[in-house]
Scaffold this motif. Structure first.
Motif, PDB file in Angstrom:
ATOM      1  N   MET A   1       0.830  -1.181   0.000  1.00 37.40           N
ATOM      2  CA  MET A   1       0.000   0.000   0.000  1.00 37.40           C
ATOM      3  C   MET A   1       0.878   1.249   0.000  1.00 37.40           C
ATOM      4  SD  MET A   1      -3.194   0.515   2.471  1.00 37.40           S
ATOM      5  CE  MET A   1      -4.010   2.037   2.621  1.00 37.40           C
ATOM      6  N   ASP A   2       0.510   2.215  -0.798  1.00 42.54           N
ATOM      7  CA  ASP A   2       1.289   3.442  -0.930  1.00 42.54           C
ATOM      8  C   ASP A   2       1.108   4.323   0.310  1.00 42.54           C
ATOM      9  OD1 ASP A   2       2.541   5.761  -1.673  1.00 42.54           O
ATOM     10  OD2 ASP A   2       1.235   6.192  -3.385  1.00 42.54           O
ATOM     11  N   PRO A   3       2.183   4.589   1.047  1.00 45.87           N
ATOM     12  CA  PRO A   3       2.049   5.411   2.259  1.00 45.87           C
ATOM     13  C   PRO A   3       1.660   6.862   1.959  1.00 45.87           C
ATOM     14  CG  PRO A   3       4.351   4.921   1.833  1.00 45.87           C
ATOM     15  CD  PRO A   3       3.548   4.141   0.831  1.00 45.87           C
ATOM     16  N   ASN A   4       1.868   7.303   0.717  1.00 45.69           N
ATOM     17  CA  ASN A   4       1.527   8.675   0.339  1.00 45.69           C
ATOM     18  C   ASN A   4       0.103   8.804  -0.185  1.00 45.69           C
ATOM     19  OD1 ASN A   4       4.127   9.616   0.982  1.00 45.69           O
ATOM     20  ND2 ASN A   4       4.882   8.947  -1.006  1.00 45.69           N
ATOM     21  N   ALA A   5      -0.586   7.674  -0.327  1.00 44.59           N
ATOM     22  CA  ALA A   5      -1.962   7.699  -0.829  1.00 44.59           C
ATOM     23  C   ALA A   5      -2.860   8.349   0.222  1.00 44.59           C
ATOM     24  CB  ALA A   5      -2.442   6.281  -1.120  1.00 44.59           C
ATOM     25  N   PRO A   6      -3.838   9.117  -0.249  1.00 46.37           N
ATOM     26  CA  PRO A   6      -4.750   9.741   0.732  1.00 46.37           C
ATOM     27  C   PRO A   6      -5.525   8.688   1.502  1.00 46.37           C
ATOM     28  CG  PRO A   6      -5.530  10.081  -1.527  1.00 46.37           C
ATOM     29  CD  PRO A   6      -4.206   9.401  -1.611  1.00 46.37           C
ATOM     30  N   LYS A   7      -5.735   8.965   2.777  1.00 48.62           N
ATOM     31  CA  LYS A   7      -6.475   8.032   3.624  1.00 48.62           C
ATOM     32  C   LYS A   7      -7.967   8.144   3.314  1.00 48.62           C
ATOM     33  CE  LYS A   7      -3.089   7.518   7.122  1.00 48.62           C
ATOM     34  NZ  LYS A   7      -2.076   7.153   6.238  1.00 48.62           N
ATOM     35  N   PRO A   8      -8.666   7.009   3.272  1.00 47.60           N
ATOM     36  CA  PRO A   8     -10.107   7.062   3.006  1.00 47.60           C
ATOM     37  C   PRO A   8     -10.829   7.815   4.118  1.00 47.60           C
ATOM     38  CG  PRO A   8      -9.394   4.797   3.458  1.00 47.60           C
ATOM     39  CD  PRO A   8      -8.180   5.670   3.489  1.00 47.60           C
ATOM     40  N   ASP A   9     -11.771   8.631   3.729  1.00 50.26           N
ATOM     41  CA  ASP A   9     -12.539   9.421   4.686  1.00 50.26           C
ATOM     42  C   ASP A   9     -14.014   9.107   4.485  1.00 50.26           C
ATOM     43  OD1 ASP A   9     -13.652  11.264   6.384  1.00 50.26           O
ATOM     44  OD2 ASP A   9     -12.845  13.015   5.361  1.00 50.26           O
ATOM     45  N   ALA A  10     -14.540   8.222   5.324  1.00 46.32           N
ATOM     46  CA  ALA A  10     -15.914   7.757   5.172  1.00 46.32           C
ATOM     47  C   ALA A  10     -16.902   8.907   5.241  1.00 46.32           C
ATOM     48  CB  ALA A  10     -16.245   6.711   6.236  1.00 46.32           C
TER      49      ALA A  10
END
Length: 55
Positions: A1-10
């Motif tokens: 998983m890409d650590p720079n990817a935006p975190k999902p925000d439910a």
């Protein structure tokens, strides 16, 4: 998983989906659409309650 990817925000996704559904409801007046939206809102309410508001 890409650590720079935006975190999902439910909560942001839910808010955006709700906005899109409201817009669609205004464009397409269909009773089945209203029922589907109500069921999704109820499911989200149940999930919010079960997760202690941690959506």
């Amino acid at each position: 998983m890409d650590p720079n990817a935006p975190k999902p925000d439910a909560s942001a996704n839910v808010a955006e989906a709700q906005s899109l559904l409201k817009s669609l409801r205004e464009q397409v007046a269909h009773p089945d659409l209203d029922v589907a939206i109500e069921k999704l809102e109820m499911a989200l309410s149940i999930l919010t309650t079960k997760t202690g508001g941690m959506l």
